[in-house]
Scaffold this active site. Sequence first.
Site, short mmCIF file in Angstrom:
data_model
loop_
_atom_site.label_atom_id
_atom_site.label_comp_id
_atom_site.label_asym_id
_atom_site.label_seq_id
_atom_site.Cartn_x
_atom_site.Cartn_y
_atom_site.Cartn_z
CG PHE A 161 -2.39 -11.91 -20.53
CD1 PHE A 161 -1.34 -11.79 -19.67
CD2 PHE A 161 -2.47 -12.83 -21.51
CE1 PHE A 161 -0.12 -12.43 -19.93
CE2 PHE A 161 -1.24 -13.64 -21.68
CZ PHE A 161 -0.19 -13.24 -20.59
CB ILE A 162 -2.04 -8.98 -24.36
CG1 ILE A 162 -1.82 -10.55 -24.65
CG2 ILE A 162 -0.85 -8.32 -25.34
CD1 ILE A 162 -1.85 -11.03 -25.91
CG ASP A 205 -10.69 -3.68 -20.08
OD1 ASP A 205 -11.75 -4.20 -20.16
OD2 ASP A 205 -9.57 -4.02 -19.97
CG LEU A 258 -4.10 -5.09 -27.36
CD1 LEU A 258 -3.19 -5.17 -26.25
CD2 LEU A 258 -3.75 -6.11 -28.46
N GLY A 259 -9.10 -5.23 -26.74
CA GLY A 259 -9.98 -5.17 -26.18
C GLY A 259 -11.09 -6.43 -26.73
CB SER A 272 -7.10 -15.30 -32.41
OG SER A 272 -6.84 -16.58 -31.50
CE1 TYR A 311 -11.00 -14.45 -29.02
CE2 TYR A 311 -9.80 -16.56 -29.71
CZ TYR A 311 -9.64 -15.12 -29.43
OH TYR A 311 -8.81 -14.49 -29.36
CE LYS A 314 -9.81 -11.49 -31.36
NZ LYS A 314 -9.48 -10.04 -31.03
CB VAL A 319 0.07 -14.83 -25.28
CG1 VAL A 319 1.15 -13.95 -24.39
CG2 VAL A 319 0.11 -14.67 -27.09
CE LYS A 372 -6.73 -14.69 -20.77
NZ LYS A 372 -5.87 -14.92 -21.90
CE1 TYR A 428 -6.43 -29.27 -26.59
CE2 TYR A 428 -5.05 -31.11 -28.10
CZ TYR A 428 -5.20 -30.03 -27.02
OH TYR A 428 -4.27 -30.05 -26.09
#
Length: 330
Positions: free
Chosen positions: A13-14, A34, A80-81, A121, A148, A152, A179, A187, A290
């Site tokens: 995406f980005i 990629d 960005l991968g 992130s 996740y 990061k 984003v 995605k 959340y």
Amino acid sequence: MGKMTVVTGAAGFIGRNVVAELNRRGQTDLLLVDDLGTDEKWKNLVGLKYEDLLPIDDFLDRVHSDSESALPEIDGIVHLGACSATTEKDADYLLTNNYAYTRTLCEWAQVHGVRFVYASSAATYGDGALGYDDSDAVTPNLKPLNMYGYSKHMFDLWALRNNLYSGANPIAGLKYFNVYGPYEDHKDDMRSVVHKSFGQVGEGEGKVKLFKSHKPEYKDGEQMRDFVYVKDAVAVTLWLLENPSIGGLFNCGTGISRTWRDLVTAVYAAIGKEPKIEYIDMPESLREKYQYYTEAKPDKLRAAGYDKPFTTLEDGIRDYVKNYLQARKA
């Protein structure tokens, strides 16, 4: 052929939007990295101009190679991968794909004096109990809610411990908030609610489904996020690439939090319809992980010299809907 800029996650995406903007600026000496797999992600590459495209393992083999000819001369890496699925449960996979991969490329860039800009992130902030301050004093105390975010956070901590945000060749990391924008179609469930809402408006009764709130201080639909148009995320990313003396871990967000209801209302307005929202129960598995509120503190990025305004939620959604989502359906 001049020096190459490497963009990893280039079909994502980005990444796709970064490559397109580099092309728009006249840069085509690009090495894209990629894994395209068997889905439709390859379509994001159509129309882009670049020198070569390598799968991740091939690229890493070349990074590890002793041969000087394994890679072209490189002047910058935009990394960005990553696996960006916040619901991914395979911790070992995330450890390898997000933390170790980033560390390998960063170490190579440091040895070779190459500019390194990477994606962190906002998920590293966890439930937001400590706020959304990207200062180095706060970073070690953050507690991500999912693996996740932790994958990061691990790299951010490693870079901080090793003083890589300063010195002769400082690195720069970006904590992207929510984003949205063109070329996120592949995605699946990780698509923005803008993309999902546009699809739901065109189906059945034209209702958009949002999660109910399970905290009394937030009404249904009033959970809040810092929504960032992808064009702004790209602008910040490339500004850091082009200013190699600036190091640090920076928030990439507007600094203004908006509700999910605001977002969905803006989608309906862009389409030209009256809002219809249905609130559904949030899955039990998500309730403890959340984020009810996120809002980037942009002071550090502004102090570093980035002075461009961020696109408003309504303007970004209008541009996305009219010039991409609707145009693609026509």
